[in-house]
Design a protein around this motif. Structure first.
Motif, mmCIF file in Angstrom:
data_model
loop_
_atom_site.group_PDB
_atom_site.id
_atom_site.type_symbol
_atom_site.label_atom_id
_atom_site.label_comp_id
_atom_site.label_asym_id
_atom_site.label_seq_id
_atom_site.Cartn_x
_atom_site.Cartn_y
_atom_site.Cartn_z
ATOM 1 N N PRO A 75 -0.403 0.475 -23.865
ATOM 2 C CA PRO A 75 -0.984 0.107 -22.564
ATOM 3 C C PRO A 75 -0.243 0.769 -21.416
ATOM 4 N N THR A 76 -0.954 1.047 -20.345
ATOM 5 C CA THR A 76 -0.336 1.591 -19.131
ATOM 6 C C THR A 76 -0.355 0.482 -18.080
ATOM 7 N N TRP A 77 0.784 -0.192 -17.976
ATOM 8 C CA TRP A 77 0.906 -1.335 -17.075
ATOM 9 C C TRP A 77 1.557 -0.966 -15.752
ATOM 10 N N GLY A 78 2.277 0.138 -15.711
ATOM 11 C CA GLY A 78 2.912 0.545 -14.463
ATOM 12 C C GLY A 78 1.872 0.903 -13.419
ATOM 13 N N SER A 79 2.109 0.489 -12.189
ATOM 14 C CA SER A 79 1.162 0.787 -11.120
ATOM 15 C C SER A 79 1.229 2.263 -10.765
ATOM 16 N N PRO A 80 0.080 2.939 -10.644
ATOM 17 C CA PRO A 80 0.103 4.371 -10.361
ATOM 18 C C PRO A 80 0.826 4.677 -9.048
ATOM 19 N N VAL A 81 1.553 5.781 -9.045
ATOM 20 C CA VAL A 81 2.235 6.258 -7.843
ATOM 21 C C VAL A 81 1.646 7.624 -7.504
ATOM 22 N N VAL A 82 1.139 7.763 -6.289
ATOM 23 C CA VAL A 82 0.557 9.026 -5.841
ATOM 24 C C VAL A 82 1.236 9.429 -4.546
ATOM 25 N N VAL A 83 1.956 10.542 -4.572
ATOM 26 C CA VAL A 83 2.702 11.040 -3.413
ATOM 27 C C VAL A 83 2.469 12.540 -3.301
ATOM 28 N N ASP A 84 2.073 12.999 -2.122
ATOM 29 C CA ASP A 84 1.871 14.433 -1.858
ATOM 30 C C ASP A 84 0.917 15.065 -2.873
ATOM 31 N N GLY A 85 -0.126 14.326 -3.235
ATOM 32 C CA GLY A 85 -1.120 14.875 -4.161
ATOM 33 C C GLY A 85 -0.691 14.886 -5.609
ATOM 34 N N VAL A 86 0.410 14.222 -5.943
ATOM 35 C CA VAL A 86 0.906 14.169 -7.320
ATOM 36 C C VAL A 86 0.847 12.722 -7.807
ATOM 37 N N LEU A 87 0.180 12.513 -8.940
ATOM 38 C CA LEU A 87 0.113 11.205 -9.592
ATOM 39 C C LEU A 87 1.217 11.125 -10.633
ATOM 40 N N VAL A 88 1.997 10.038 -10.589
ATOM 41 C CA VAL A 88 3.033 9.784 -11.594
ATOM 42 C C VAL A 88 2.675 8.491 -12.316
ATOM 43 N N SER A 128 0.791 -1.227 0.000
ATOM 44 C CA SER A 128 0.000 0.000 0.000
ATOM 45 C C SER A 128 0.824 1.280 0.000
ATOM 46 N N LEU A 129 2.153 1.190 0.098
ATOM 47 C CA LEU A 129 2.984 2.393 0.139
ATOM 48 C C LEU A 129 3.412 2.756 -1.276
ATOM 49 N N THR A 130 2.929 3.890 -1.771
ATOM 50 C CA THR A 130 3.223 4.273 -3.151
ATOM 51 C C THR A 130 4.505 5.087 -3.275
ATOM 52 N N GLY A 131 5.074 5.539 -2.185
ATOM 53 C CA GLY A 131 6.307 6.302 -2.244
ATOM 54 C C GLY A 131 6.411 7.252 -1.074
ATOM 55 N N VAL A 132 7.559 7.914 -0.971
ATOM 56 C CA VAL A 132 7.813 8.870 0.104
ATOM 57 C C VAL A 132 8.314 10.174 -0.513
ATOM 58 N N GLY A 133 7.631 11.279 -0.222
ATOM 59 C CA GLY A 133 7.972 12.570 -0.798
ATOM 60 C C GLY A 133 9.150 13.233 -0.122
ATOM 61 N N PRO A 134 9.473 14.443 -0.585
ATOM 62 C CA PRO A 134 8.741 15.225 -1.590
ATOM 63 C C PRO A 134 8.923 14.667 -2.997
ATOM 64 N N ILE A 135 8.104 15.205 -3.912
ATOM 65 C CA ILE A 135 8.136 14.765 -5.306
ATOM 66 C C ILE A 135 8.202 16.012 -6.181
ATOM 67 N N PRO A 136 8.973 15.997 -7.266
ATOM 68 C CA PRO A 136 9.056 17.188 -8.124
ATOM 69 C C PRO A 136 7.696 17.600 -8.671
ATOM 70 N N ARG A 137 7.368 18.886 -8.525
ATOM 71 C CA ARG A 137 6.115 19.409 -9.054
ATOM 72 C C ARG A 137 6.337 20.174 -10.361
ATOM 73 N N ARG A 138 7.594 20.448 -10.680
ATOM 74 C CA ARG A 138 7.935 21.039 -11.966
ATOM 75 C C ARG A 138 8.745 20.026 -12.769
ATOM 76 N N SER A 139 8.889 20.311 -14.052
ATOM 77 C CA SER A 139 9.578 19.367 -14.929
ATOM 78 C C SER A 139 10.949 19.007 -14.365
ATOM 79 N N PRO A 140 11.188 17.741 -14.087
ATOM 80 C CA PRO A 140 12.444 17.346 -13.465
ATOM 81 C C PRO A 140 13.569 17.224 -14.490
ATOM 82 N N ARG A 141 14.779 17.080 -13.973
ATOM 83 C CA ARG A 141 15.946 16.825 -14.806
ATOM 84 C C ARG A 141 16.372 15.376 -14.632
ATOM 85 N N ILE A 142 17.078 14.869 -15.625
ATOM 86 C CA ILE A 142 17.656 13.532 -15.520
ATOM 87 C C ILE A 142 18.988 13.656 -14.793
#
Length: 515
Positions: free
Chosen positions: A445-458, A95-109
């Motif tokens: 197809p979208t097979w990756g399980s959704p990740v939702v952290v701090d109100g952001v869906l990835v 049930s743990l989708t991740g631990v924030g913070p998470i980038p809210r602007r376009s991230p860099r590689i």
């Protein structure tokens, strides 16, 4: 079996000398009974009708010639985020989708691994021989805190290897371990602090790997064909669980295993295991055999666990709950206490919320009457085994291969359940009522399980884009999209400001917010 070189008895004791020890033993047994009753009460639900299974013999193991002293297991497994993302979806309930913070602007590689080229190898399946690259379903890496603030990234890839990287730089912290075929699915790091890694491969083997040597070293292997017939396939896709010193895992051979690990350290300070299979349970039953004739009963999901019950589903859509407390405590056969048939292939892992409800997503490829009846996303109450269905949602939009439904594991966050579909996109469902709140279309197809952290869906799509959406409002709002190349089938790992994700393009990436 015990070590025959160990002498168990010396001489018969004087009976009069046993009296004080008998008093001590009686007191200890009384205390144990009290502790057992308390544990049963703490673990919650009472057991219902059962179908016990005899334990299978242990598979052959490597590097375990010296007897190992069993390690004392904690009362409960170490939970993320303290131990990092140590298994698929971060904890035993998945049930743990991740631990924030998470980038809210376009991230860099931040880095790409490998820096050039791709992680590729050739393999053979029912379609013939072909080359596979990168990381596929479910493919979520482990993110493990190490001494001095270091983070280690651990994952399997289609180059047949398990990889171990410095999460900050993308450089190898230990040599990769080569297996005999694709390293599919997700894996697990020991949550109790032992330097052990548990991972499967398409070469028929599930491995226990020691990480305290100069090179990762296989201590034990479980072969898909050990102990009985393989009903469907011989891969290992699901991420195992470690619960109270026991490994809980299902295989595509259609069997669920409970393995007592007997973890310890040898006289040189190196980790050892002496695994023993204490239970082996089929993923099917007589009713399923009567309903379906194709015998596609493989377990590709990662076993979920809550309050003594292990839950898993199979490729025929049978969801089961097995009480493994008797097995863990006394090596008695587990008891089946829950059964629900989805009617179609269910490869996604069962997710358990904090109240004990189950969330299950299935595919739509057989188009059975049962799948039309119950839908492809359900909420179940295992405390009502005769009528567990709370609500259901139809996911009948058709995508790749003429199939619908979902390969993705649901994300249960706040009052919403998020599910990605084979047709392409994400559906948000009210957790209480099962009503659809919104639908988001993406290239499938979208097979990756959704990740939702701090109100952001990835969520990744099959054009190679990783996308982020603000889901705090009534409708999702696009935040950013970054093109990585190659269909993104794997599940991203979000950990304290960074996103780690692999693609079928051949590489894994670390993303972070721009300075």
């Amino acid at each position: 079996m015990g070590d025959r070189t160990v002498r168990r008895y010396r001489s018969a004791p004087d009976p009069r000398a046993l009296f004080p020890w008998l008093l001590v033993l009686a007191l200890a047994l009384a205390l144990a009974d009290v502790a057992l009753v308390r544990a049963l009460l703490d673990d919650g639900d009472a057991a219902f009708a059962a179908q016990p299974t005899r334990a299978a013999p242990a598979a052959a193991h490597l590097g375990t010639t010296e007897p190992a002293r069993p390690a004392t297991a904690p009362k409960r497994p170490v939970a993320a985020p303290k131990a990092g993302l140590w298994t698929f979806r971060g904890n035993a309930r998945r049930s743990l989708t991740g631990v924030g913070p998470i980038p809210r602007r376009s991230p860099r590689i931040v880095w790409r691994y490998p820096r050039t080229g791709g992680m590729c190898s050739a393999t053979t399946d029912e379609a013939g021989r072909s080359t596979w690259c990168g990381i596929g379903w479910t493919g979520q890496p482990n993110v493990i805190p190490r001494p001095k603030g270091m983070l280690e990234l651990r994952f399997g890839a289609y180059d047949r290897r398990y990889h171990f990287l410095d999460a900050a730089t993308g450089r190898e912290v230990r040599p990769p371990l080569l297996t005999g075929d694709l390293a599919k699915g997700s894996a697990t790091s020991d949550p109790d602090g032992f330097p052990l890694y548990y991972a499967g491969s398409r070469d028929n083997s599930l491995r226990v790997v020691a990480l305290d040597r100069r090179r990762p070293t296989v201590l034990w292997e479980l072969d898909s064909y050990a102990g009985g017939p393989v009903t469907w396939n011989d891969d290992w896709d699901g991420a195992p669980l470690v619960v109270k010193g026991h490994l809980l895992v299902g295989g595509e051979n259609s069997w669920f295993y409970v393995v007592k690990l007997n973890r310890a350290y040898d006289r040189h300070g190196k980790v050892r295991v002496r695994p023993r299979i204490v239970a082996r349970v089929p993923s099917w039953d007589g009713r399923l055999l009567a309903a379906l004739s194709d015998r596609a009963f493989s377990i590709e999901s990662s076993v979920a666990y809550d309050r003594g019950i292990a839950y898993f589903a199979n490729s025929a859509g049978l969801v089961q709950g097995w009480d493994v407390r008797p097995t863990i405590r006394r090596e008695m056969p587990p008891r089946r206490i829950f059964r629900f048939w989805m009617g179609d292939d269910t490869d996604a892992s069962v997710v358990i919320d904090e109240k004990g409800f189950l969330y299950v997503a299935s595919e739509l490829e057989r188009f059975t009457g049962r799948s039309r009846e119950v839908g492809q996303l359900v909420k179940l109450d295992p405390r009502r085994p005769r009528s567990p269905l709370v609500w259901s949602v139809q996911l009948r939009a058709i995508g790749r291969g003429g199939k619908g439904g979902s390969w993705a594991t649901p994300a249960v966050v706040g009052d919403t359940v998020y599910i990605a579909t084979n047709a392409g996109g994400v559906v948000a469902v009210d957790r209480r009522t099962g009503g659809t709140r919104w639908k988001l279309s993406l290239p499938g197809p979208t097979w990756g399980s959704p990740v939702v952290v701090d109100g952001v869906l990835v969520e990744g799509d099959c054009r190679g884009n990783l996308r982020a959406f603000d889901v705090t409002g009534r409708r999702p709002r696009s935040l950013w999209s970054i093109r990585l190349g190659g269909c993104i089938e794997s599940t991203p790992a979000v950990w304290r400001g960074r996103i780690y994700v692999g693609t079928r393009g051949g590489a894994i990436y670390a993303l972070a917010a721009r300075p």
